[in-house]
Design a protein around this motif. Structure first.
Motif, short mmCIF file in Angstrom:
data_model
loop_
_atom_site.label_atom_id
_atom_site.label_comp_id
_atom_site.label_asym_id
_atom_site.label_seq_id
_atom_site.Cartn_x
_atom_site.Cartn_y
_atom_site.Cartn_z
N HIS A 262 0.83 -1.22 0.00
CA HIS A 262 0.00 0.00 0.00
C HIS A 262 0.85 1.26 0.00
CE1 HIS A 262 -3.81 2.24 0.98
NE2 HIS A 262 -4.12 1.43 -0.02
N LYS B 220 -15.96 12.69 19.79
CA LYS B 220 -14.53 12.31 19.75
C LYS B 220 -14.10 11.54 20.98
CE LYS B 220 -13.22 16.03 16.64
NZ LYS B 220 -13.07 15.20 15.43
N HIS C 210 -9.30 7.08 6.34
CA HIS C 210 -7.98 6.71 5.81
C HIS C 210 -7.21 7.99 5.56
CE1 HIS C 210 -4.90 4.85 3.31
NE2 HIS C 210 -5.31 3.71 3.83
N ARG C 211 -5.90 7.89 5.77
CA ARG C 211 -5.04 9.06 5.56
C ARG C 211 -5.05 9.48 4.09
NH1 ARG C 211 -0.72 10.91 8.30
NH2 ARG C 211 -2.11 10.87 10.09
N ARG D 248 -10.11 -1.54 -1.81
CA ARG D 248 -9.96 -2.88 -1.22
C ARG D 248 -11.21 -3.25 -0.42
NH1 ARG D 248 -4.68 -1.40 1.97
NH2 ARG D 248 -6.12 0.31 2.44
C1 SDX Z 1 -4.69 1.05 7.36
O1 SDX Z 1 -1.53 4.20 5.29
C2 SDX Z 1 -2.05 3.08 4.82
O2 SDX Z 1 -2.03 2.82 3.65
C3 SDX Z 1 -2.61 2.16 5.86
C4 SDX Z 1 -3.37 0.98 5.32
C5 SDX Z 1 -2.44 0.05 4.60
O3 SDX Z 1 -2.94 -0.76 3.82
O4 SDX Z 1 -1.24 0.05 4.94
O5 SDX Z 1 -4.38 1.39 4.40
C6 SDX Z 1 -4.05 0.18 6.41
O6 SDX Z 1 -4.05 1.38 8.31
C7 SDX Z 1 -6.13 1.51 7.14
C8 SDX Z 1 -6.60 2.46 8.27
C9 SDX Z 1 -6.96 1.58 9.45
N1 SDX Z 1 -7.20 2.39 10.66
C10 SDX Z 1 -8.44 2.51 11.16
O7 SDX Z 1 -9.46 2.06 10.64
C11 SDX Z 1 -8.48 3.23 12.50
C12 SDX Z 1 -9.60 4.26 12.45
N2 SDX Z 1 -9.20 5.25 11.47
C13 SDX Z 1 -8.52 6.41 12.00
O8 SDX Z 1 -7.70 6.23 13.10
C14 SDX Z 1 -8.08 7.39 10.93
O9 SDX Z 1 -9.06 7.45 9.98
C15 SDX Z 1 -6.75 7.22 10.25
C16 SDX Z 1 -5.63 7.06 11.23
C17 SDX Z 1 -6.79 6.01 9.36
C18 SDX Z 1 -6.52 8.46 9.43
O10 SDX Z 1 -6.40 9.51 10.35
P1 SDX Z 1 -6.29 11.02 9.87
O11 SDX Z 1 -5.42 11.14 8.67
O12 SDX Z 1 -6.00 11.89 11.04
O13 SDX Z 1 -7.79 11.29 9.41
P2 SDX Z 1 -8.28 12.62 8.82
O14 SDX Z 1 -7.22 13.67 8.84
O15 SDX Z 1 -8.89 12.27 7.51
O16 SDX Z 1 -9.43 13.05 9.88
C19 SDX Z 1 -10.37 14.03 9.48
C20 SDX Z 1 -11.38 14.09 10.60
C21 SDX Z 1 -10.77 14.43 11.96
O17 SDX Z 1 -11.82 15.08 12.69
P3 SDX Z 1 -11.83 16.73 12.73
O18 SDX Z 1 -10.55 17.12 13.44
O19 SDX Z 1 -11.86 17.17 11.26
O20 SDX Z 1 -13.09 17.09 13.49
O21 SDX Z 1 -12.02 12.83 10.77
C22 SDX Z 1 -11.81 12.36 12.10
C23 SDX Z 1 -10.57 13.06 12.60
O22 SDX Z 1 -10.61 13.13 14.03
N3 SDX Z 1 -11.60 10.90 11.98
C24 SDX Z 1 -12.37 10.01 12.60
C25 SDX Z 1 -11.89 8.76 12.18
N4 SDX Z 1 -10.85 8.94 11.33
C26 SDX Z 1 -10.68 10.27 11.23
N5 SDX Z 1 -13.41 10.15 13.46
C27 SDX Z 1 -13.97 9.00 13.90
N6 SDX Z 1 -13.58 7.76 13.53
C28 SDX Z 1 -12.54 7.61 12.67
N7 SDX Z 1 -12.15 6.38 12.32
#
Ligand code: SDX
Length: 425
Positions: free
Chosen positions: A230, A295, A304-305, A313
């Motif tokens: 990825h 939160k 997702h980032r 996927r």
């Molecule tokens: C993988 O990098 C990769 O490619 C990873 C991966 C791979 O194949 O290697 O794709 C695998 O790691 C997939 C992601 C799995 N993780 C999760 O499902 C955990 C839950 N997801 C989050 O922790 C989060 O979405 C991240 C870590 C994946 C991304 O975090 P970001 O980049 O900080 O998210 P963002 O900047 O897009 O957030 C925007 C907003 C924020 O709120 P505000 O400050 O705008 O009010 O969305 C919120 C975040 O707090 N937010 C969430 C959330 N994810 C982001 N709120 C609730 N639940 C969530 N899951």
């Protein structure tokens, strides 16, 4: 490369920074020149930093596009098996029939692990998390393949990739067997890759005629493909950074496993099931979603980032999930709960505005549970599948001259000051 430049005015001087264009995706600005002007760049979390050039995987978060060596992930999942995807990631092209036969045979002949490596398992508590065991055992591989290892030697590099792809299912299955107190099952090289993994996971000496359900083997193989690589995610960047020091490749992969373990990264599929257990029933979803909006908790398996539209996927994973549950005749209340969460998240302004869509981890946890794999093994399986991505990036890094990775910082600590004797503190 291109002859385009970005102009930056610093200290009254305008400097020109080269712009490089890739085959696809955002062009990049080479910012090395800012140091001569007395500056570093600042990008916490490396959200907009491209530390490398790569030809392996391309992601377009807006289009929900994921390509491995140019091939869309849904086509690979549908038309190729995992070992063909491994070959393409490692060598750059899908294998010919002969290349596939040769690669499959090499992998089959390296599935066993050294007998002494089995003893490392006994050093762990029975209730150790399987990711802790996998991290330790894979790191220990560096003790078995270190003397004479020349990380710049192409033959040494290739056999390292083969060994890792071949041995990860054996090591992963042994992590599971150790955790339930069952004897380890040796690989059976008459079986295909995913079939062999499920055989090592679920057969026992008491059940000599154990047969793997072909539908589950096919689903497992697809799950491996969907997790294979990825781009420059956290764990792959960890492997590249460790590799940039010239470290033993098995130790670098162990570093990647450690990074993947985190719930924000590869640990999310385990965290999805824990979250569904906490919610318990569809009636509790509304209250849980309020906690997410406050939160207090994250909606695991969402967001997702990079993907700000949908994770391609997840689309394939959902189809596989439906197939497996239908084939097994499972009416999983957790899946119903998951579907309720998905329905709300896809329609609720809070999530839509933040582009929070199901990612790869949301459905994989449910399929793995249906296959009979315990939650604690989910990230172990992610690490098993992602090993080929990690080693492909390690190989790519070693395929040309590289520098040791050495990020800088914005220092906010004390200015220089004199030592304070303890009597005066
Ligand atoms: C993988 O990098 C990769 O490619 C990873 C991966 C791979 O194949 O290697 O794709 C695998 O790691 C997939 C992601 C799995 N993780 C999760 O499902 C955990 C839950 N997801 C989050 O922790 C989060 O979405 C991240 C870590 C994946 C991304 O975090 P970001 O980049 O900080 O998210 P963002 O900047 O897009 O957030 C925007 C907003 C924020 O709120 P505000 O400050 O705008 O009010 O969305 C919120 C975040 O707090 N937010 C969430 C959330 N994810 C982001 N709120 C609730 N639940 C969530 N899951």
């Amino acid at each position: 490369m291109s002859d385009k430049t970005a102009k930056l005015e610093l200290n009254g001087t305008t400097i020109e920074l080269p712009i490089y264009e890739g085959t696809l995706g955002y062009p990049v600005i080479n910012v090395e020149g800012v140091q001569a002007q007395g500056y570093f760049t600042y990008d916490p979390g490396f959200k907009v930093t491209a530390p490398v050039e790569s030809k392996i995987t391309y992601i377009d978060g807006d289009k929900g596009q994921l390509l491995h060596r140019g091939y869309p992930i849904d086509q690979l999942a549908e038309k190729a098996d995992y070992l063909e995807v491994c070959y393409a990631l490692i060598h750059g092209e899908l294998p010919t029939k002969e290349q596939k036969q040769d690669f499959d045979s090499k992998v089959r002949n390296h599935t066993m692990i050294h007998e002494q490596l089995r003893r490392f398992y006994d050093g762990f508590r029975r209730d150790a998390h399987p990711m802790a065991v996998m991290c330790g055992v894979v790191g220990a591989l560096s003790a078995f393949y270190h003397d004479g290892m020349d990380v710049s030697n192409a033959d040494h590099q290739e056999i390292t990739a083969i060994r890792l792809v071949a041995k990860m299912p054996t090591i992963a299955a042994m992590c599971y067997k150790y955790s339930i107190g069952h004897p380890f099952i040796q690989p059976n090289n008459d079986l295909d890759y995913a079939e062999n993994f499920l055989y090592m996971m679920f057969s026992t000496p008491a059940d000599q005629n154990y047969k793997v359900n072909p539908i589950l083997a096919k689903a497992m193989d697809k799950i491996f493909t969907l997790h294979a690589d990825h781009e420059q995610n956290a764990s792959t960047s960890t492997v590249r950074l460790a590799g940039s020091t010239g470290a033993n490749p098995y130790a670098c992969i162990a570093a990647g496993i450690a990074a993947l373990w985190g719930p924000a990264h590869g640990g999310a599929n385990e965290a999805v099931l824990v979250m569904l257990d906490e919610i318990g029933h569809k009636d509790n979803v509304a209250e849980f979603m309020e906690r997410v909006k406050k939160k207090e908790v994250k909606l695991m398996g969402f967001g997702h980032r990079v993907y700000k539209n949908f994770d391609p996927r997840a689309k394939v994973m959902k189809e596989t999930c439906d197939e497996v549950l239908a084939a097994l005749g499972i009416n999983d209340p957790q899946l119903e709960l998951a579907m309720e969460l998905e329905k709300i998240a896809l329609n609720d302004e809070y999530f839509v505005k933040r582009n929070l869509y199901p990612n790869v981890d949301f459905y994989s946890g449910i399929i793995l549970k249906a296959i009979g794999i315990p939650t604690s093994m989910f990230t172990v399986i992610f690490a098993l599948a992602r090993t080929v991505g990690w080693i492909s990036h390690w190989l790519e890094m070693h395929s040309e001259p590289y520098k040791i990775g050495r990020p800088r910082q914005l220092y906010k600590g004390y200015d220089e000051r004199n030592f304070i004797e303890i009597a005066d503190r």
